[in-house]
Design a protein around this motif. Structure first.
Motif, PDB file in Angstrom:
ATOM      1  N   THR A   4       0.839  -1.194   0.000  1.00 12.47           N
ATOM      2  CA  THR A   4       0.000   0.000   0.000  1.00 12.47           C
ATOM      3  C   THR A   4       0.872   1.241   0.000  1.00 12.47           C
ATOM      4  O   THR A   4       1.995   1.239   0.509  1.00 12.47           O
ATOM      5  CB  THR A   4      -0.945   0.048   1.219  1.00 12.47           C
ATOM      6  OG1 THR A   4      -0.174   0.211   2.418  1.00 12.47           O
ATOM      7  CG2 THR A   4      -1.793  -1.218   1.319  1.00 12.47           C
ATOM      8  N   THR A   6       0.429   5.453   0.908  1.00  8.49           N
ATOM      9  CA  THR A   6      -0.415   6.503   1.468  1.00  8.49           C
ATOM     10  C   THR A   6       0.358   7.812   1.410  1.00  8.49           C
ATOM     11  O   THR A   6       1.173   8.102   2.300  1.00  8.49           O
ATOM     12  CB  THR A   6      -0.783   6.173   2.934  1.00  8.49           C
ATOM     13  OG1 THR A   6      -1.310   4.852   3.008  1.00  8.49           O
ATOM     14  CG2 THR A   6      -1.806   7.162   3.476  1.00  8.49           C
ATOM     15  N   LYS A  38      -5.979   6.244   3.757  1.00  7.64           N
ATOM     16  CA  LYS A  38      -6.599   5.117   3.041  1.00  7.64           C
ATOM     17  C   LYS A  38      -5.666   3.923   2.845  1.00  7.64           C
ATOM     18  O   LYS A  38      -6.027   2.785   3.119  1.00  7.64           O
ATOM     19  CB  LYS A  38      -7.135   5.594   1.691  1.00  7.64           C
ATOM     20  CG  LYS A  38      -8.435   6.373   1.780  1.00  7.64           C
ATOM     21  CD  LYS A  38      -8.994   6.642   0.393  1.00  7.64           C
ATOM     22  CE  LYS A  38     -10.257   7.473   0.473  1.00  7.64           C
ATOM     23  NZ  LYS A  38     -11.352   6.777   1.154  1.00  7.64           N
ATOM     24  N   GLY A  39      -4.470   4.173   2.346  1.00  8.86           N
ATOM     25  CA  GLY A  39      -3.557   3.050   2.129  1.00  8.86           C
ATOM     26  C   GLY A  39      -3.201   2.348   3.418  1.00  8.86           C
ATOM     27  O   GLY A  39      -3.201   1.112   3.496  1.00  8.86           O
ATOM     28  N   SER A  43      -3.960  -1.584   4.717  1.00  6.68           N
ATOM     29  CA  SER A  43      -2.979  -2.485   5.337  1.00  6.68           C
ATOM     30  C   SER A  43      -3.491  -3.038   6.659  1.00  6.68           C
ATOM     31  O   SER A  43      -3.308  -4.225   6.969  1.00  6.68           O
ATOM     32  CB  SER A  43      -1.646  -1.751   5.557  1.00  6.68           C
ATOM     33  OG  SER A  43      -0.882  -1.684   4.362  1.00  6.68           O
ATOM     34  N   ALA A  55       3.476  -1.183   4.060  1.00  2.00           N
ATOM     35  CA  ALA A  55       2.897   0.149   3.899  1.00  2.00           C
ATOM     36  C   ALA A  55       4.008   1.158   3.631  1.00  2.00           C
ATOM     37  O   ALA A  55       4.925   1.314   4.446  1.00  2.00           O
ATOM     38  CB  ALA A  55       2.120   0.542   5.157  1.00  2.00           C
ATOM     39  N   SER A  57       4.926   5.137   2.955  1.00  2.00           N
ATOM     40  CA  SER A  57       4.338   6.453   3.194  1.00  2.00           C
ATOM     41  C   SER A  57       5.430   7.401   3.672  1.00  2.00           C
ATOM     42  O   SER A  57       6.618   7.076   3.638  1.00  2.00           O
ATOM     43  CB  SER A  57       3.213   6.357   4.229  1.00  2.00           C
ATOM     44  OG  SER A  57       2.548   7.599   4.384  1.00  2.00           O
ATOM     45  N   ALA A 134      -2.287  -1.113  -3.496  1.00  2.00           N
ATOM     46  CA  ALA A 134      -3.431  -0.254  -3.198  1.00  2.00           C
ATOM     47  C   ALA A 134      -2.902   1.128  -2.847  1.00  2.00           C
ATOM     48  O   ALA A 134      -2.063   1.271  -1.959  1.00  2.00           O
ATOM     49  CB  ALA A 134      -4.248  -0.824  -2.044  1.00  2.00           C
ATOM     50  N   ALA A 135      -3.386   2.138  -3.565  1.00  2.00           N
ATOM     51  CA  ALA A 135      -2.945   3.513  -3.347  1.00  2.00           C
ATOM     52  C   ALA A 135      -4.170   4.375  -3.130  1.00  2.00           C
ATOM     53  O   ALA A 135      -5.169   4.226  -3.830  1.00  2.00           O
ATOM     54  CB  ALA A 135      -2.148   4.008  -4.557  1.00  2.00           C
ATOM     55  N   TYR A 148      -0.967   9.468  -8.681  1.00  2.00           N
ATOM     56  CA  TYR A 148      -1.528   8.118  -8.760  1.00  2.00           C
ATOM     57  C   TYR A 148      -1.345   7.518 -10.152  1.00  2.00           C
ATOM     58  O   TYR A 148      -1.267   6.296 -10.291  1.00  2.00           O
ATOM     59  CB  TYR A 148      -2.994   8.115  -8.347  1.00  2.00           C
ATOM     60  CG  TYR A 148      -3.178   8.296  -6.861  1.00  2.00           C
ATOM     61  CD1 TYR A 148      -2.503   7.488  -5.949  1.00  2.00           C
ATOM     62  CD2 TYR A 148      -4.005   9.293  -6.350  1.00  2.00           C
ATOM     63  CE1 TYR A 148      -2.643   7.654  -4.584  1.00  2.00           C
ATOM     64  CE2 TYR A 148      -4.155   9.473  -4.982  1.00  2.00           C
ATOM     65  CZ  TYR A 148      -3.471   8.653  -4.109  1.00  2.00           C
ATOM     66  OH  TYR A 148      -3.607   8.826  -2.747  1.00  2.00           O
ATOM     67  N   ASP A 254     -12.257   0.939   3.342  1.00  2.00           N
ATOM     68  CA  ASP A 254     -10.898   0.413   3.200  1.00  2.00           C
ATOM     69  C   ASP A 254     -10.849  -1.078   3.537  1.00  2.00           C
ATOM     70  O   ASP A 254     -10.098  -1.841   2.920  1.00  2.00           O
ATOM     71  CB  ASP A 254      -9.943   1.195   4.099  1.00  2.00           C
ATOM     72  CG  ASP A 254      -9.959   2.678   3.784  1.00  2.00           C
ATOM     73  OD1 ASP A 254      -9.999   3.024   2.592  1.00  2.00           O
ATOM     74  OD2 ASP A 254      -9.958   3.484   4.727  1.00  2.00           O
TER      75      ASP A 254
END
Length: 315
Positions: A4, A6, A38-39, A43, A55, A57, A134-135, A148, A254
């Motif tokens: 993911t 985020t 969200k991301g 997770s 994850a 970020s 997943a983004a 994105y 989510d």
């Protein structure tokens, strides 16, 4: 492994009150901190499914340190780019008497070009092991609206399918890279594509048309208890779960995303995977923490999920 990203990390500070009464002193029954963004929340839900997740970020300030600790407590491998500033703090106000929630979110960090490049490099490291990327979420100041789209193109270079959960310009900026699933809620859908759909059923025709216009494989639109609308070239379906007495609905979408990707990764067809998404989303509203749910509760809800086909090609 489910990867993911985020870009606009956040910490949810959840405040439980009876109801919001302006110009009064309100006292909480309970306060807890939970993973936000969200991301990150996808997770968290992936871990509720017993699956491995990484994850990616940014981490900034004291709030960022607290968020990193929460991610670790969930068993999430977090690969975070340290940057100056402070991570967003989202106050989630749960009105228990009304079974509804609201968000009051602070301003977060600003990203510079070097941070942007570092985040993409972290993704490149993990993509070879990922089954899905997943983004999602809003973009912090400094990231381009095409972010994105960049992330989707990068994942596709590694043969990894992508779910993007975003709206407005960040979602539109992903269209040219054709994410495998573009997801948003009904309110976001109306604003992003300038439609007047008042329900998921009324959005079905617009969703089908948008697939052709933008050559998208799949468009998913959610609307709480109304369910999940999913449009592909094969059909447009609506999937929904039984009515629940909500405790905290934040992150339910989510949880649905996580279950959808999990089941698609196991080889389920889309309709079967959507049933699982609805079950996980329904289970997630029954817990206090954002995007957290009990897998056994989702299993129990699954037989009560309903599904209908709103459109399919004329034979």
């Amino acid at each position: 492994m489910f990867l993911t990203v985020t870009p606009n990390a956040g910490l949810d500070r959840i405040l439980f009150i009876d109801r919001f009464e302006p110009q009064t002193t309100m006292r909480t029954r309970k306060m807890l901190d939970a993973v936000g963004g969200k991301g990150h929340d996808i997770s968290v839900a992936v871990r509720c499914l017993g699956q491995e997740t990484v994850a990616v970020s940014f981490k900034a300030g004291v709030v960022g340190e607290t968020l990193a600790g929460l991610l670790s407590a969930h068993g999430i491998q977090a690969d975070l780019v340290d940057i100056p500033g402070e991570t967003r703090l989202a106050h989630v106000i749960i009105e228990e008497a009304l079974h509804q929630h609201s968000h009051i979110t602070t301003r977060g960090y600003t990203v510079i070009e070097a941070n942007h490049r570092s985040l993409l490099e972290r993704l490149r490291v993990h993509l070879p092991r990922a089954s899905w990327l997943a983004a999602g979420g809003s973009l912090p100041e400094g990231l381009p609206e095409s972010f994105y789209g960049e992330v989707t193109a990068l994942a596709h270079e590694h043969g990894v399918p992508v779910l993007v959960d975003a709206s407005g310009p960040p979602a539109l900026g992903a269209l040219s890279s054709r994410p495998d699933i573009l997801k948003m809620n009904l309110q976001e859908f109306r604003a992003t594509f300038n439609t007047v759909a008042s329900s998921l059923e009324s959005a079905a025709t617009s969703c089908h048309q948008l697939l052709g216009t933008h050559s998208l494989p799949c468009l998913v639109v959610t609307n709480g208890s109304q369910g999940i609308l999913a449009a592909t070239s094969s059909n447009v379906s609506l999937t929904w779960g039984p009515a629940q007495q909500e405790v905290n609905a934040a992150g339910a979408g989510d949880a649905a995303s996580a279950a959808l990707l999990w089941r698609l990764g196991l080889g389920d067809d889309q309709l079967a995977a959507l049933r699982w998404a609805a079950a996980a989303g329904s289970a997630a509203v029954l817990t206090e923490e954002t995007a957290v749910f009990d897998l056994q509760v989702a299993w129990d809800i699954l037989p009560r999920i309903e599904q209908t086909i709103l459109w399919e090609p004329t034979k």
